[in-house]
Scaffold this motif. Structure first.
Motif, PDB file in Angstrom:
ATOM      1  N   LEU A 307      24.842 -57.735  77.347  1.00 17.24           N
ATOM      2  CA  LEU A 307      24.450 -57.503  78.738  1.00 17.24           C
ATOM      3  C   LEU A 307      25.578 -56.850  79.536  1.00 17.24           C
ATOM      4  CD1 LEU A 307      22.465 -60.773  79.535  1.00 17.24           C
ATOM      5  CD2 LEU A 307      21.531 -58.480  79.199  1.00 17.24           C
ATOM      6  N   GLU A 308      26.809 -57.254  79.255  1.00 18.04           N
ATOM      7  CA  GLU A 308      27.947 -56.622  79.926  1.00 18.04           C
ATOM      8  C   GLU A 308      28.043 -55.152  79.544  1.00 18.04           C
ATOM      9  OE1 GLU A 308      31.457 -58.830  79.084  1.00 18.04           O
ATOM     10  OE2 GLU A 308      30.719 -60.667  80.041  1.00 18.04           O
ATOM     11  N   ALA A 309      27.845 -54.839  78.264  1.00 15.51           N
ATOM     12  CA  ALA A 309      27.879 -53.439  77.825  1.00 15.51           C
ATOM     13  C   ALA A 309      26.736 -52.655  78.451  1.00 15.51           C
ATOM     14  CB  ALA A 309      27.793 -53.378  76.299  1.00 15.51           C
ATOM     15  N   CYS A 310      25.595 -53.303  78.607  1.00 14.26           N
ATOM     16  CA  CYS A 310      24.451 -52.648  79.234  1.00 14.26           C
ATOM     17  C   CYS A 310      24.753 -52.318  80.690  1.00 14.26           C
ATOM     18  CB  CYS A 310      23.227 -53.557  79.122  1.00 14.26           C
ATOM     19  SG  CYS A 310      21.707 -52.854  79.766  1.00 14.26           S
ATOM     20  N   ARG A 311      25.316 -53.285  81.422  1.00 13.83           N
ATOM     21  CA  ARG A 311      25.657 -53.047  82.825  1.00 13.83           C
ATOM     22  C   ARG A 311      26.686 -51.939  82.966  1.00 13.83           C
ATOM     23  NH1 ARG A 311      24.922 -58.781  83.098  1.00 13.83           N
ATOM     24  NH2 ARG A 311      27.108 -59.125  82.527  1.00 13.83           N
ATOM     25  N   ALA A 312      27.576 -51.843  82.009  1.00 20.42           N
ATOM     26  CA  ALA A 312      28.622 -50.823  82.060  1.00 20.42           C
ATOM     27  C   ALA A 312      28.140 -49.454  81.589  1.00 20.42           C
ATOM     28  CB  ALA A 312      29.813 -51.275  81.211  1.00 20.42           C
ATOM     29  N   GLY A 313      26.897 -49.362  81.155  1.00 17.47           N
ATOM     30  CA  GLY A 313      26.372 -48.094  80.666  1.00 17.47           C
ATOM     31  C   GLY A 313      26.888 -47.707  79.304  1.00 17.47           C
ATOM     32  N   GLU A 314      27.361 -48.683  78.530  1.00 17.00           N
ATOM     33  CA  GLU A 314      27.973 -48.409  77.233  1.00 17.00           C
ATOM     34  C   GLU A 314      27.075 -48.732  76.047  1.00 17.00           C
ATOM     35  OE1 GLU A 314      31.381 -50.872  77.482  1.00 17.00           O
ATOM     36  OE2 GLU A 314      32.458 -49.570  78.908  1.00 17.00           O
ATOM     37  N   LEU A 315      25.860 -49.214  76.311  1.00 17.33           N
ATOM     38  CA  LEU A 315      24.984 -49.654  75.232  1.00 17.33           C
ATOM     39  C   LEU A 315      23.796 -48.703  75.101  1.00 17.33           C
ATOM     40  CD1 LEU A 315      24.308 -51.872  73.126  1.00 17.33           C
ATOM     41  CD2 LEU A 315      22.959 -52.998  74.918  1.00 17.33           C
ATOM     42  N   LYS A 316      23.495 -48.321  73.867  1.00 18.01           N
ATOM     43  CA  LYS A 316      22.293 -47.552  73.556  1.00 18.01           C
ATOM     44  C   LYS A 316      21.473 -48.342  72.533  1.00 18.01           C
ATOM     45  CE  LYS A 316      24.413 -43.026  74.363  1.00 18.01           C
ATOM     46  NZ  LYS A 316      24.739 -41.690  73.770  1.00 18.01           N
ATOM     47  N   VAL A 317      20.178 -48.323  72.721  1.00 15.87           N
ATOM     48  CA  VAL A 317      19.286 -49.081  71.844  1.00 15.87           C
ATOM     49  C   VAL A 317      18.125 -48.194  71.415  1.00 15.87           C
ATOM     50  CG1 VAL A 317      17.793 -51.097  71.616  1.00 15.87           C
ATOM     51  CG2 VAL A 317      19.864 -51.247  73.019  1.00 15.87           C
ATOM     52  N   VAL A 318      17.812 -48.237  70.131  1.00 14.17           N
ATOM     53  CA  VAL A 318      16.606 -47.604  69.613  1.00 14.17           C
ATOM     54  C   VAL A 318      15.732 -48.714  69.043  1.00 14.17           C
ATOM     55  CG1 VAL A 318      15.630 -45.958  67.981  1.00 14.17           C
ATOM     56  CG2 VAL A 318      17.850 -45.488  69.051  1.00 14.17           C
ATOM     57  N   VAL A 319      14.553 -48.872  69.639  1.00 10.85           N
ATOM     58  CA  VAL A 319      13.575 -49.845  69.153  1.00 10.85           C
ATOM     59  C   VAL A 319      12.457 -49.058  68.490  1.00 10.85           C
ATOM     60  CG1 VAL A 319      12.032 -51.747  69.743  1.00 10.85           C
ATOM     61  CG2 VAL A 319      14.141 -51.399  71.065  1.00 10.85           C
ATOM     62  N   HIS A 320      12.337 -49.192  67.185  1.00 13.71           N
ATOM     63  CA  HIS A 320      11.389 -48.372  66.441  1.00 13.71           C
ATOM     64  C   HIS A 320       9.965 -48.908  66.565  1.00 13.71           C
ATOM     65  CE1 HIS A 320      14.266 -45.682  64.454  1.00 13.71           C
ATOM     66  NE2 HIS A 320      15.084 -46.723  64.478  1.00 13.71           N
ATOM     67  N   HIS A 321       9.033 -47.991  66.818  1.00 12.28           N
ATOM     68  CA  HIS A 321       7.601 -48.276  66.834  1.00 12.28           C
ATOM     69  C   HIS A 321       6.894 -47.231  65.983  1.00 12.28           C
ATOM     70  CE1 HIS A 321       9.017 -49.636  70.921  1.00 12.28           C
ATOM     71  NE2 HIS A 321       8.332 -50.706  70.584  1.00 12.28           N
ATOM     72  N   SER A 322       5.609 -47.466  65.762  1.00  9.62           N
ATOM     73  CA  SER A 322       4.762 -46.490  65.075  1.00  9.62           C
ATOM     74  C   SER A 322       3.470 -46.301  65.855  1.00  9.62           C
ATOM     75  CB  SER A 322       4.420 -46.955  63.660  1.00  9.62           C
ATOM     76  OG  SER A 322       5.586 -47.049  62.853  1.00  9.62           O
ATOM     77  N   ASP A 323       2.998 -45.047  65.902  1.00 10.87           N
ATOM     78  CA  ASP A 323       1.686 -44.728  66.450  1.00 10.87           C
ATOM     79  C   ASP A 323       0.751 -44.394  65.302  1.00 10.87           C
ATOM     80  OD1 ASP A 323       2.891 -45.006  68.887  1.00 10.87           O
ATOM     81  OD2 ASP A 323       2.422 -42.991  69.612  1.00 10.87           O
ATOM     82  N   LEU A 324      -0.495 -44.829  65.426  1.00 15.57           N
ATOM     83  CA  LEU A 324      -1.480 -44.660  64.363  1.00 15.57           C
ATOM     84  C   LEU A 324      -2.713 -43.972  64.944  1.00 15.57           C
ATOM     85  CD1 LEU A 324      -2.606 -47.416  61.850  1.00 15.57           C
ATOM     86  CD2 LEU A 324      -4.299 -46.105  63.126  1.00 15.57           C
ATOM     87  N   LEU A 325      -3.153 -42.918  64.279  1.00 15.66           N
ATOM     88  CA  LEU A 325      -4.415 -42.260  64.597  1.00 15.66           C
ATOM     89  C   LEU A 325      -5.338 -42.426  63.401  1.00 15.66           C
ATOM     90  CD1 LEU A 325      -6.236 -40.440  66.351  1.00 15.66           C
ATOM     91  CD2 LEU A 325      -5.145 -38.467  65.241  1.00 15.66           C
ATOM     92  N   ALA A 326      -6.461 -43.100  63.611  1.00 13.62           N
ATOM     93  CA  ALA A 326      -7.454 -43.306  62.553  1.00 13.62           C
ATOM     94  C   ALA A 326      -8.691 -42.499  62.898  1.00 13.62           C
ATOM     95  CB  ALA A 326      -7.792 -44.790  62.423  1.00 13.62           C
TER      96      ALA A 326
END
Length: 335
Positions: A307-326
């Protein structure tokens, strides 16, 4: 994350009865008081997803606060796989005898899927918004787009209730079924029900933002992987599929004759998304600790550092998702 669909833009009064969701550090108000009620993946006894494919009591409170959905809307829109739209447009353009599109949005929340998709499709559209929370349904209807990509009219109606009994008949006349962040809070049986209804009606389905079970944090930390594994285990509680949902959905649609396309749709969170990142972190770590209480002491320190790194603008996060077309095979009764 366990999520329902959608987010919001605009301000709405908070739901009554706020509660902490991922307070893994009791006694530290800064880490708890700012937690948005219902935000993130962690659950508490009595909390339920806003939309479920199973029966629930009429007085069950929605799990996702509009404030959390508002934080998500921008990153969700940026993450959704636009590459799936061309094959979808081709299918919709070839529908026989249609004066316009009829689109069912399952678990619509505050309606962000419609706000993203309706302006990207041509022709008149009628959206049928499904959710079990009347508060969210009201906002979704009020904030829905009014025109399609070519300026055609977009209209909406709302339907309150669960969709556990979804059948091909319930989708009679449907051109498309959509959902966002829904698959990972379903069971194998529920995904089978959804796939059977869509394919039985010959109706394509665009199902976006299902968690993939992978997270990348920069800079990295030795505890990242352990938290991620505990979180994924938490997502599978009670027979829910969590990060396995996309694979199960692909199998369910394919077994019923649909052509399935997948595309990654990751959140990419940097300093501009720090508010969302902070809430996501609290929920992510909170769920991991709930699954593995022995992580608590280390997780408290980890969360505060993150949280401290986030407040300082020093944190990057990639949360992987998937989209599906059927793309289901058209049927004689399909529109």
């Amino acid at each position: 994350m366990r999520k329902t669909a959608t987010k919001q833009s605009g301000k709405i009064p908070a739901q009554p009865g706020p509660r902490e969701v991922a307070s893994v550090q009791p006694g530290v108000p800064s880490a708890a008081e700012s937690v948005i009620p219902g935000a993130g993946p962690s659950t508490r006894p009595g909390e339920r997803p806003t939309v479920r494919l199973r029966d629930a009591g009429p007085d069950d409170a929605p799990r996702y606060a509009p404030e959390w959905l508002e934080l998500r809307e921008g990153p969700d829109a940026a993450a959704r796989a636009a590459d799936l739209l061309d094959p979808l447009r081709i299918r919709l353009a070839n529908l026989p005898g249609k004066a316009g599109l009829v689109i069912h949005d399952l678990g619509c929340g505050t309606g962000s899927m419609g706000r993203w998709l309706a302006p990207r499709l041509d022709g008149p559209q009628h959206w049928i918004l499904h959710d079990r929370d009347p508060y969210l349904l009201h906002f979704a209807a009020v904030a829905s787009p009014r025109s399609a990509a070519d300026g055609s009219r977009v209209t909406v109606e709302t339907r309150r209730g669960d969709v556990g009994l979804l059948t091909p008949d319930a989708l009679a006349g449907a051109s498309l079924v959509t959902a966002s962040a829904l698959l990972d809070v379903l069971t194998r049986e529920e995904i089978g029900t959804l796939a059977a209804a869509c394919t039985g009606a010959g109706c394509p389905a665009l199902l976006t933002l299902s968690v993939a079970g992978r997270v990348e944090l920069t800079p990295s930390d030795p505890l990242d992987e352990e938290i991620a594994h505990a979180f994924n285990a938490h997502q599978r509680r009670g027979g829910l599929l969590g990060p396995d949902a996309v694979t199960v959905a692909c199998e369910a649609f394919s077994e019923r004759g649909a052509t399935v396309r997948l595309h990654p749709s990751a959140w990419r969170l940097g300093p501009a998304e720090s508010a969302l990142t902070a809430q996501w972190l609290r929920g992510w770590v909170g769920a991991a600790v709930e699954e593995r209480p022995e992580l608590k002491e280390r997780a408290e320190r980890y969360l505060q550092d993150r949280l401290e790194a986030c407040r300082a603008g020093e944190l990057k996060v990639v949360v992987h998702h998937s989209d599906l077309l059927a793309l289901s095979r058209p049927t004689g009764g399909a529109s």
